[in-house]
Motif scaffolding. Structure first.
Motif, PDB file in Angstrom:
ATOM      1  N   UNK A 248       0.835  -1.210   0.000  1.00  0.00           N
ATOM      2  CA  UNK A 248       0.000   0.000   0.000  1.00  0.00           C
ATOM      3  C   UNK A 248       0.865   1.254   0.000  1.00  0.00           C
ATOM      4  N   UNK A 249       1.907   1.268   0.812  1.00  0.00           N
ATOM      5  CA  UNK A 249       2.800   2.430   0.847  1.00  0.00           C
ATOM      6  C   UNK A 249       3.440   2.643  -0.524  1.00  0.00           C
ATOM      7  N   UNK A 250       3.865   1.565  -1.171  1.00  0.00           N
ATOM      8  CA  UNK A 250       4.476   1.675  -2.514  1.00  0.00           C
ATOM      9  C   UNK A 250       3.463   2.216  -3.528  1.00  0.00           C
ATOM     10  N   UNK A 251       2.231   1.733  -3.456  1.00  0.00           N
ATOM     11  CA  UNK A 251       1.176   2.229  -4.363  1.00  0.00           C
ATOM     12  C   UNK A 251       0.911   3.715  -4.124  1.00  0.00           C
ATOM     13  N   UNK A 252       0.881   4.109  -2.857  1.00  0.00           N
ATOM     14  CA  UNK A 252       0.650   5.505  -2.511  1.00  0.00           C
ATOM     15  C   UNK A 252       1.795   6.389  -3.021  1.00  0.00           C
ATOM     16  N   UNK A 253       3.031   5.891  -2.897  1.00  0.00           N
ATOM     17  CA  UNK A 253       4.179   6.656  -3.411  1.00  0.00           C
ATOM     18  C   UNK A 253       4.021   6.919  -4.896  1.00  0.00           C
ATOM     19  N   UNK A 254       3.684   5.872  -5.647  1.00  0.00           N
ATOM     20  CA  UNK A 254       3.512   6.018  -7.094  1.00  0.00           C
ATOM     21  C   UNK A 254       2.387   6.986  -7.415  1.00  0.00           C
ATOM     22  N   UNK A 255       1.300   6.906  -6.683  1.00  0.00           N
ATOM     23  CA  UNK A 255       0.148   7.773  -6.920  1.00  0.00           C
ATOM     24  C   UNK A 255       0.462   9.231  -6.581  1.00  0.00           C
ATOM     25  N   UNK A 256       1.059   9.462  -5.417  1.00  0.00           N
ATOM     26  CA  UNK A 256       1.334  10.827  -4.980  1.00  0.00           C
ATOM     27  C   UNK A 256       2.491  11.465  -5.736  1.00  0.00           C
ATOM     28  N   UNK A 257       3.354  10.670  -6.328  1.00  0.00           N
ATOM     29  CA  UNK A 257       4.477  11.208  -7.097  1.00  0.00           C
ATOM     30  C   UNK A 257       3.963  12.146  -8.195  1.00  0.00           C
ATOM     31  N   UNK A 258       2.887  11.766  -8.848  1.00  0.00           N
ATOM     32  CA  UNK A 258       2.328  12.580  -9.924  1.00  0.00           C
ATOM     33  C   UNK A 258       1.203  13.499  -9.449  1.00  0.00           C
ATOM     34  N   UNK A 259       0.546  13.120  -8.353  1.00  0.00           N
ATOM     35  CA  UNK A 259      -0.628  13.857  -7.885  1.00  0.00           C
ATOM     36  C   UNK A 259      -0.277  14.977  -6.914  1.00  0.00           C
ATOM     37  N   UNK A 260       0.522  14.656  -5.897  1.00  0.00           N
ATOM     38  CA  UNK A 260       0.883  15.616  -4.860  1.00  0.00           C
ATOM     39  C   UNK A 260       2.260  15.238  -4.321  1.00  0.00           C
ATOM     40  N   UNK A 261       3.297  15.605  -5.052  1.00  0.00           N
ATOM     41  CA  UNK A 261       4.665  15.187  -4.751  1.00  0.00           C
ATOM     42  C   UNK A 261       5.137  15.605  -3.355  1.00  0.00           C
ATOM     43  N   UNK A 262       4.539  16.630  -2.797  1.00  0.00           N
ATOM     44  CA  UNK A 262       4.930  17.086  -1.455  1.00  0.00           C
ATOM     45  C   UNK A 262       4.623  16.039  -0.388  1.00  0.00           C
ATOM     46  N   UNK A 263       3.756  15.082  -0.674  1.00  0.00           N
ATOM     47  CA  UNK A 263       3.392  14.042   0.280  1.00  0.00           C
ATOM     48  C   UNK A 263       4.339  12.834   0.241  1.00  0.00           C
ATOM     49  N   UNK A 264       5.135  12.704  -0.805  1.00  0.00           N
ATOM     50  CA  UNK A 264       6.009  11.540  -0.965  1.00  0.00           C
ATOM     51  C   UNK A 264       6.998  11.380   0.187  1.00  0.00           C
ATOM     52  N   UNK A 265       7.610  12.459   0.711  1.00  0.00           N
ATOM     53  CA  UNK A 265       8.519  12.270   1.851  1.00  0.00           C
ATOM     54  C   UNK A 265       7.854  11.613   3.067  1.00  0.00           C
ATOM     55  N   UNK A 266       6.580  11.891   3.302  1.00  0.00           N
ATOM     56  CA  UNK A 266       5.862  11.241   4.403  1.00  0.00           C
ATOM     57  C   UNK A 266       5.832   9.726   4.183  1.00  0.00           C
ATOM     58  N   UNK A 267       5.608   9.322   2.945  1.00  0.00           N
ATOM     59  CA  UNK A 267       5.551   7.898   2.608  1.00  0.00           C
ATOM     60  C   UNK A 267       6.926   7.253   2.698  1.00  0.00           C
ATOM     61  N   UNK A 268       7.952   7.994   2.315  1.00  0.00           N
ATOM     62  CA  UNK A 268       9.311   7.463   2.398  1.00  0.00           C
ATOM     63  C   UNK A 268       9.751   7.266   3.842  1.00  0.00           C
ATOM     64  N   UNK A 269       9.175   8.031   4.765  1.00  0.00           N
ATOM     65  CA  UNK A 269       9.497   7.937   6.191  1.00  0.00           C
ATOM     66  C   UNK A 269       8.422   7.171   6.967  1.00  0.00           C
ATOM     67  N   UNK A 270       7.593   6.411   6.265  1.00  0.00           N
ATOM     68  CA  UNK A 270       6.515   5.671   6.920  1.00  0.00           C
ATOM     69  C   UNK A 270       7.073   4.760   8.005  1.00  0.00           C
ATOM     70  N   UNK A 271       6.376   4.706   9.123  1.00  0.00           N
ATOM     71  CA  UNK A 271       6.752   3.838  10.231  1.00  0.00           C
ATOM     72  C   UNK A 271       5.956   2.542  10.076  1.00  0.00           C
TER      73      UNK A 271
END
Length: 172
Positions: free
Chosen positions: A121-144
């Motif tokens: 799910x985190x990987x899917x969200x990264x791919x989705x937010x990369x094009x949609x809202x790139x500012x959110x990708x760092x949150x996903x990269x630091x997911x706990x």
């Protein structure tokens, strides 16, 4: 199950008795460094909603709402609801990547499946937010993502260090 509990209690009592008989050692070696112990602490039981609510209240989130567990388990993570003992979820309104998932499985062997589903799910969200809202990708990269005993936890927030601290209060 009763035999396991009795065995654990018996061992705990024996260890307490042996500890009381020993002299003061301070766990120091000759070099003055503290020695690490090899005894692994057993994961304490807690309510999934308790941890999820604490994360929401004390974490760094801007867009979270409670999510029905059945929907999250089946639709978001593709998990077998028969394998889940308890769970609590907070999710975003699709404007942010923020997420909280606290899952307790019935059988500890299922935690690997749950962890994989969360990582997917985190990987899917990264791919989705990369094009949609790139500012959110760092949150996903630091997911706990943490697994302990029968528990699996995911936190995607603006402050992963704070999330790790809160999760660390519950998971060993």
């Amino acid at each position: 199950m009763k035999k396991k509990i009795a065995l654990v209690l018996t061992l705990a009592i024996c260890m307490a008795g042996l500890t009381a008989c020993g002299g003061k050692d301070d766990n120091k070696s000759d070099s003055g460094k503290t020695e690490s112990t090899t005894v692994q602490e057993e994961q304490k039981d807690f309510e999934c909603s308790e941890l999820a609510d604490k994360l929401k209240a004390e974490g760094s989130f801007t867009d979270l709402a409670a999510l029905d567990s059945k929907i999250a388990i089946e639709r978001l993570y593709g998990l077998d609801p028969e394998q889940i003992e308890a769970s609590a979820f907070y999710s975003n309104s699709n404007a942010t990547a923020e997420d909280v998932a606290v899952i307790k499985v019935k059988d500890e062997s299922y935690t690997a499946t749950v962890k994989k589903a969360i990582e997917d799910r985190v990987a899917e969200q990264k791919a989705s937010f990369k094009d949609y809202n790139a500012a959110e990708v760092p949150k996903l990269e630091e997911a706990v993502i943490k697994v302990s005993g029968k528990y699996v936890v995911l936190v995607v927030s603006g402050d992963s260090a704070k999330a790790k601290d809160i999760v660390g209060e519950y998971l060993k």
